[in-house]
Design a protein around this motif. Structure first.
Motif, PDB file in Angstrom:
ATOM      1  N   ASN B 138      10.768 -10.966 -11.354  1.00  0.00           N
ATOM      2  CA  ASN B 138      10.310 -11.244  -9.981  1.00  0.00           C
ATOM      3  C   ASN B 138      10.223 -12.761  -9.761  1.00  0.00           C
ATOM      4  O   ASN B 138      10.475 -13.546 -10.673  1.00  0.00           O
ATOM      5  CB  ASN B 138       8.963 -10.556  -9.703  1.00  0.00           C
ATOM      6  CG  ASN B 138       7.869 -11.016 -10.669  1.00  0.00           C
ATOM      7  OD1 ASN B 138       7.803 -12.184 -11.038  1.00  0.00           O
ATOM      8  ND2 ASN B 138       7.020 -10.088 -11.076  1.00  0.00           N
ATOM      9  N   GLN B 139       9.851 -13.124  -8.541  1.00  0.00           N
ATOM     10  CA  GLN B 139       9.859 -14.531  -8.146  1.00  0.00           C
ATOM     11  C   GLN B 139       8.846 -15.359  -8.938  1.00  0.00           C
ATOM     12  O   GLN B 139       9.099 -16.514  -9.276  1.00  0.00           O
ATOM     13  CB  GLN B 139       9.579 -14.639  -6.635  1.00  0.00           C
ATOM     14  CG  GLN B 139      10.674 -14.094  -5.736  1.00  0.00           C
ATOM     15  CD  GLN B 139      10.718 -12.575  -5.617  1.00  0.00           C
ATOM     16  OE1 GLN B 139       9.977 -11.835  -6.264  1.00  0.00           O
ATOM     17  NE2 GLN B 139      11.596 -12.086  -4.757  1.00  0.00           N
ATOM     18  N   ARG B 167      19.894 -10.300  -5.752  1.00  0.00           N
ATOM     19  CA  ARG B 167      18.718  -9.711  -5.110  1.00  0.00           C
ATOM     20  C   ARG B 167      17.483 -10.566  -5.319  1.00  0.00           C
ATOM     21  O   ARG B 167      16.717 -10.812  -4.391  1.00  0.00           O
ATOM     22  CB  ARG B 167      18.512  -8.296  -5.667  1.00  0.00           C
ATOM     23  CG  ARG B 167      17.701  -7.426  -4.789  1.00  0.00           C
ATOM     24  CD  ARG B 167      18.159  -7.425  -3.363  1.00  0.00           C
ATOM     25  NE  ARG B 167      19.525  -6.968  -3.188  1.00  0.00           N
ATOM     26  CZ  ARG B 167      20.190  -7.058  -2.036  1.00  0.00           C
ATOM     27  NH1 ARG B 167      19.643  -7.630  -0.983  1.00  0.00           N
ATOM     28  NH2 ARG B 167      21.420  -6.602  -1.946  1.00  0.00           N
ATOM     29  N   SER B 171      15.520 -12.962  -2.259  1.00  0.00           N
ATOM     30  CA  SER B 171      14.370 -12.192  -1.791  1.00  0.00           C
ATOM     31  C   SER B 171      13.123 -13.069  -1.932  1.00  0.00           C
ATOM     32  O   SER B 171      12.977 -13.812  -2.894  1.00  0.00           O
ATOM     33  CB  SER B 171      14.232 -10.920  -2.615  1.00  0.00           C
ATOM     34  OG  SER B 171      13.060 -10.251  -2.232  1.00  0.00           O
ATOM     35  N   ILE B 243      15.235  -7.662 -13.291  1.00  0.00           N
ATOM     36  CA  ILE B 243      14.799  -7.083 -12.019  1.00  0.00           C
ATOM     37  C   ILE B 243      14.820  -5.549 -12.051  1.00  0.00           C
ATOM     38  O   ILE B 243      14.160  -4.889 -11.239  1.00  0.00           O
ATOM     39  CB  ILE B 243      15.666  -7.643 -10.865  1.00  0.00           C
ATOM     40  CG1 ILE B 243      14.980  -7.427  -9.513  1.00  0.00           C
ATOM     41  CG2 ILE B 243      17.057  -7.049 -10.862  1.00  0.00           C
ATOM     42  CD1 ILE B 243      15.667  -8.144  -8.366  1.00  0.00           C
ATOM     43  N   ASN B 246      11.570  -3.678 -11.838  1.00  0.00           N
ATOM     44  CA  ASN B 246      10.960  -3.381 -10.525  1.00  0.00           C
ATOM     45  C   ASN B 246      11.429  -2.048  -9.968  1.00  0.00           C
ATOM     46  O   ASN B 246      10.667  -1.341  -9.318  1.00  0.00           O
ATOM     47  CB  ASN B 246      11.315  -4.465  -9.510  1.00  0.00           C
ATOM     48  CG  ASN B 246      10.719  -5.792  -9.881  1.00  0.00           C
ATOM     49  OD1 ASN B 246       9.868  -5.855 -10.754  1.00  0.00           O
ATOM     50  ND2 ASN B 246      11.172  -6.838  -9.231  1.00  0.00           N
ATOM     51  N   TYR B 247      12.710  -1.751 -10.196  1.00  0.00           N
ATOM     52  CA  TYR B 247      13.231  -0.481  -9.687  1.00  0.00           C
ATOM     53  C   TYR B 247      12.601   0.685 -10.449  1.00  0.00           C
ATOM     54  O   TYR B 247      12.392   1.755  -9.893  1.00  0.00           O
ATOM     55  CB  TYR B 247      14.759  -0.447  -9.789  1.00  0.00           C
ATOM     56  CG  TYR B 247      15.425  -1.519  -8.943  1.00  0.00           C
ATOM     57  CD1 TYR B 247      15.063  -1.691  -7.610  1.00  0.00           C
ATOM     58  CD2 TYR B 247      16.390  -2.368  -9.470  1.00  0.00           C
ATOM     59  CE1 TYR B 247      15.650  -2.680  -6.832  1.00  0.00           C
ATOM     60  CE2 TYR B 247      16.992  -3.348  -8.703  1.00  0.00           C
ATOM     61  CZ  TYR B 247      16.613  -3.503  -7.383  1.00  0.00           C
ATOM     62  OH  TYR B 247      17.196  -4.480  -6.615  1.00  0.00           O
ATOM     63  N   LYS B 249       9.483   0.522 -11.726  1.00  0.00           N
ATOM     64  CA  LYS B 249       8.105   0.591 -11.203  1.00  0.00           C
ATOM     65  C   LYS B 249       8.058   1.250  -9.825  1.00  0.00           C
ATOM     66  O   LYS B 249       7.119   1.963  -9.493  1.00  0.00           O
ATOM     67  CB  LYS B 249       7.504  -0.816 -11.113  1.00  0.00           C
ATOM     68  CG  LYS B 249       6.942  -1.304 -12.424  1.00  0.00           C
ATOM     69  CD  LYS B 249       5.801  -2.302 -12.253  1.00  0.00           C
ATOM     70  CE  LYS B 249       6.217  -3.528 -11.473  1.00  0.00           C
ATOM     71  NZ  LYS B 249       5.171  -4.544 -11.386  1.00  0.00           N
ATOM     72  N   GLU B 250       9.086   0.990  -9.019  1.00  0.00           N
ATOM     73  CA  GLU B 250       9.147   1.575  -7.674  1.00  0.00           C
ATOM     74  C   GLU B 250       9.115   3.106  -7.754  1.00  0.00           C
ATOM     75  O   GLU B 250       8.612   3.778  -6.853  1.00  0.00           O
ATOM     76  CB  GLU B 250      10.428   1.100  -6.974  1.00  0.00           C
ATOM     77  CG  GLU B 250      10.606   1.574  -5.536  1.00  0.00           C
ATOM     78  CD  GLU B 250       9.684   0.880  -4.530  1.00  0.00           C
ATOM     79  OE1 GLU B 250       9.281  -0.265  -4.793  1.00  0.00           O
ATOM     80  OE2 GLU B 250       9.378   1.503  -3.504  1.00  0.00           O
ATOM     81  N   ALA B 324      16.430   1.284  -6.512  1.00  0.00           N
ATOM     82  CA  ALA B 324      15.440   2.275  -6.944  1.00  0.00           C
ATOM     83  C   ALA B 324      16.007   3.691  -6.883  1.00  0.00           C
ATOM     84  O   ALA B 324      15.626   4.548  -7.679  1.00  0.00           O
ATOM     85  CB  ALA B 324      14.191   2.156  -6.080  1.00  0.00           C
ATOM     86  N   ASP B 325      16.922   3.946  -5.942  1.00  0.00           N
ATOM     87  CA  ASP B 325      17.496   5.290  -5.815  1.00  0.00           C
ATOM     88  C   ASP B 325      18.369   5.638  -7.015  1.00  0.00           C
ATOM     89  O   ASP B 325      18.296   6.754  -7.536  1.00  0.00           O
ATOM     90  CB  ASP B 325      18.324   5.387  -4.530  1.00  0.00           C
ATOM     91  CG  ASP B 325      17.453   5.226  -3.304  1.00  0.00           C
ATOM     92  OD1 ASP B 325      16.612   6.101  -3.054  1.00  0.00           O
ATOM     93  OD2 ASP B 325      17.586   4.209  -2.610  1.00  0.00           O
TER      94      ASP B 325
END
Lengths: 193, 539
Positions: B138-139, B167, B171, B243, B246-247, B249-250, B324-325
């Motif tokens: 992440n950032q 991404r 972002s 990254i 994050n997907y 965790k989503e 995430a999908d």
């Protein structure tokens, strides 16, 4: 609270300026925010989108999953339809009805608007016309922001403060004109949602 | 604590400033451009005099950053993934020379090729050079990793790669800054032979690099960016890189993932974590953005038979960006889908801006070449690549920076006459000059069009290294001054442009036709700025 927004338009239409006003308000409210943008090649008159996610708890992904967006906010009608797979069954489409025609095979505008009217929840607003009536065609994005505000889960006053903040460098007259544009969009959405 | 709303690239720029760099070196390239732009416009960076002007290409940028490191100061070099191909010679060898002042190479990959010619994975390059790689999820991590990365580079005595993807680059999220670290003083390397890669020295230094691999792995094991999260269900393990975490965790918004997860953000992959995973897990899923780098690695690294899935096994698509999908599907979770896109929606591809000079150039070129068979125009990388699309359909190649000139030459060598190259001003100084020299030395029969809009436009209007130098470069390389023609691409000069093309096509030798008109986006920006200056002369 969580609001997932797809912002849509054509490169050069300024959807990122809408995103930055909402982002400003969200950060001032101490909310978490993630906003993915389109840069580079597609900015040259191509379809552009931005995923804007606001929440009171930490956000994981920078992209909104399919079928999960609460709102599609589009400054162009055909572009609103392009992202329907992202919209949740309870989500809203808020779109400008003025087309941006920079391709030879742009579909029939009436047919595009008819598709929008088929959506279960939508606000279709001629933001360009309203902005022109207020006195500045360039304020159409702020009209659109006003029209989207009922669906943001952020109080309208906070968004308005964000507008005042962003345009303050350009003088009181510009701030006032954008306030009017914002109010006009908001009123329209409240009456037509 | 105050949060700054930063794009990933901005977080990296701020991290470098706060990490004590004395210089950043780069050539613009999506999605890496804004790192350098951020530093160029940052007040603290300006105040400190951090060096940040654009370089001619990624190789010159890399070498200059290495030179600053040699002199003892901290430096960063930034590029897009394909830029590392250009800088590869310097990059690979810099792992062998090692560094003096901390050196970070930030590479922004572009999976799904939003603005690129391929989706190569820079982690392969990192592995190839045998240096540590940091891959933020992440950032905030992007900021922290860069700020602390110079010290890591100095401790391990090699350049450190920071790898991000589009991404994260583009972002925005809240980032908390830490204290600003001081710049270093000029101190030369203790060993004067360190940077002299004569075979005898290179062999010694390469051995040293090999010996350090264990230390790199140990450091990655201890890294706070890598985390081994024990799950209730130990039979299934997940390795989530950068990254991709994050997907993952989503898909577990309530933090209710039952599986064992290895969050991987610093490489080389720590073997101890793999051994730990191998003790319990029967199956391991690898989530990674880009190529199956970790998937391939762990297949060999697991010392027993464990089913590994990911991009190679087909659990995830082999190409394109993750989301995430896709991760949900790989986890066997149900995904939601909104309504279909109505059939009437058509593609809206990018196009040249209305009023752009490239348009007038292509119209004239098309007319001049109308009498010949098609397929004679080789082009390059920039806005003018859009000349491949209707209504122009003028060009037949776009391969890599500078390839237009050399491919046109090769085709002419093969007998394709006329053969034309179309290259932009900045691409010409990036990698076109040496090709032009080859053409001159070989007396090739080609026409080189330099479509000069006096800026690097596709990436947002950065200053072009070619500005004011093109004719003198061409003359210097040996092009006959009688065949260096300069025109203004405007509708009213159309006939003159066509005629010039015809004359230079008829000439048996190297011709250069420069079409020079300011990029209209740059012109609009300039006019807005001038108006502002006029309205507020004191600002």
């Amino acid at each position: 609270m969580k609001t997932d927004i797809i912002l849509a338009g054509v490169g050069g239409q300024g959807i990122l300026s809408i995103a930055s006003i909402i982002g400003d308000a969200a950060i001032n409210e101490n909310l978490f925010l993630k906003q993915a943008e389109t840069h580079g090649m597609s900015q040259r008159g191509g379809a552009v989108q931005s995923h804007l996610r606001i929440s009171d708890c930490e956000i994981a992904a920078d992209l909104i999953p399919l079928g999960k967006a609460d709102l599609i906010l589009s400054v162009e009608p055909m572009e609103a339809l392009r992202y329907l797979p992202f919209l949740s069954p309870e989500g809203y489409v808020v779109t400008n009805t003025t087309p941006f025609i920079n391709i030879p095979n742009y579909p029939d505008v009436e047919a595009v608007l008819a598709e929008i009217e088929k959506q279960p929840r939508f606000v279709a607003i001629d933001a360009d016309k309203i902005a022109a009536e207020i006195g500045n065609k360039r304020a159409s994005n702020v009209v659109m922001l006003g029209a989207a505000t009922p669906f943001l889960n952020i109080e309208p006053e906070k968004i308005e403060a964000g507008i005042a903040h962003i345009f303050s460098r350009k003088g009181e007259a510009v701030v006032e004109m954008n306030r009017k544009a914002f109010k006009a969009g908001l009123d329209f959405a409240m009456a037509n949602k | 604590m105050q949060k700054n709303l930063f794009l990933g690239v901005e977080a990296i720029g701020q991290g470098a400033i706060d990490g004590g760099i004395s210089g950043v070196y780069a050539y613009p390239g999506t999605p890496s451009t804004e790192i350098t732009e951020f530093i160029q416009a940052n007040e603290l960076a300006l105040q400190k005099g951090i060096r940040s002007k654009w370089s001619a290409n990624e190789k010159t940028a890399y070498e200059a950053a290495l030179g600053m490191s040699y002199a003892g100061k901290r430096s960063m070099v930034c590029m897009k993934h394909v830029g590392l191909n250009v800088a590869a010679d310097a990059f690979i060898n810099s792992a062998i020379t090692g560094i003096n002042g901390g050196l970070i190479v930030t590479v922004a990959d572009d999976p799904s090729m939003h603005s690129s010619q391929n989706e190569q994975d820079s982690r392969f390059y990192g592995k190839f050079a045998m240096i540590p790689i940091l891959e933020p999820s992440n950032q905030q991590e992007a900021y922290d990793m860069v700020r602390e990365g110079f010290e890591l580079s100095e401790k391990l005595e090699v350049p450190v790669m920071v790898r991000i993807t589009t991404r994260l680059a583009h972002s925005r999220a809240g980032v908390i800054r830490s204290e600003v670290l001081p710049e270093k003083e000029v101190v030369l390397p203790a060993d004067p032979s360190q940077f002299v890669l004569l075979p005898a020295i290179a062999r010694r230094r390469y051995k040293g690099l090999l010996e350090k691999q264990e230390l790199f792995e140990k450091t990655a094991k201890k890294s706070k960016y890598n985390e081994y999260i024990k799950g209730e269900d130990k039979s299934f393990g997940i390795i989530a890189c950068g990254i991709a975490y994050n997907y993952l965790k989503e898909n577990y918004p309530k933090d209710d993932c039952l599986y064992t997860v290895l969050k991987l953000s610093q490489y080389p992959v720590p073997q101890k974590y793999l051994d730990k995973m191998a003790k319990h897990c029967e199956e391991v899923l690898v989530l990674e953005e880009g190529y199956p780098v970790v998937e391939e690695h762990i297949k060999a690294a697991f010392k027993k038979d464990i089913q590994v899935s990911g991009r190679l096994s087909g659990a995830l698509p082999r190409d394109g960006e993750l989301n995430a999908d896709l991760v949900a599907k790989a986890l066997g979770k149900e995904t939601q889908l909104g309504a279909d896109v109505p059939e009437l929606v058509v593609n809206r591809p990018p196009a040249l801006c209305q009023g752009c000079g490239h348009q007038d150039m292509y119209k004239a070129l098309n007319q001049a070449l109308d009498k010949y068979t098609k397929g004679r125009v080789f082009s390059d990388i920039g806005c003018y690549t859009l000349g491949a699309l209707p209504p122009y359909k003028s060009i037949y190649s776009c391969v890599d920076m500078g390839a237009s000139v050399t491919m046109a030459k090769g085709a002419a060598d093969a007998g394709l006459i006329p053969s034309v190259a179309v290259i932009g001003d900045s691409t010409f100084t990036h990698s076109g000059i040496t090709g032009l020299l080859d053409a001159v030395n070989d007396e090739a029969n080609i026409v080189v069009v330099i479509s000069d809009n006096e800026s690097v436009s596709m990436t947002g209007g950065q200053e072009s290294s070619a500005l004011g130098k093109i004719e003198s470069i061409c003359t210097g390389v040996g092009v006959d001054p009688n065949h260096i023609r300069v025109l203004t691409p405007l509708k009213k000069y159309h006939d003159m442009m066509v005629q010039t093309f015809e004359e230079e096509i008829a000439y048996d030798g190297v011709s250069v036709i420069v079409f020079r008109r300011e990029c209209i986006q740059a012109a609009a920006k300039r006019l807005r700025k001038e108006k502002k200056m006029k309205d507020n002369p004191n600002k």
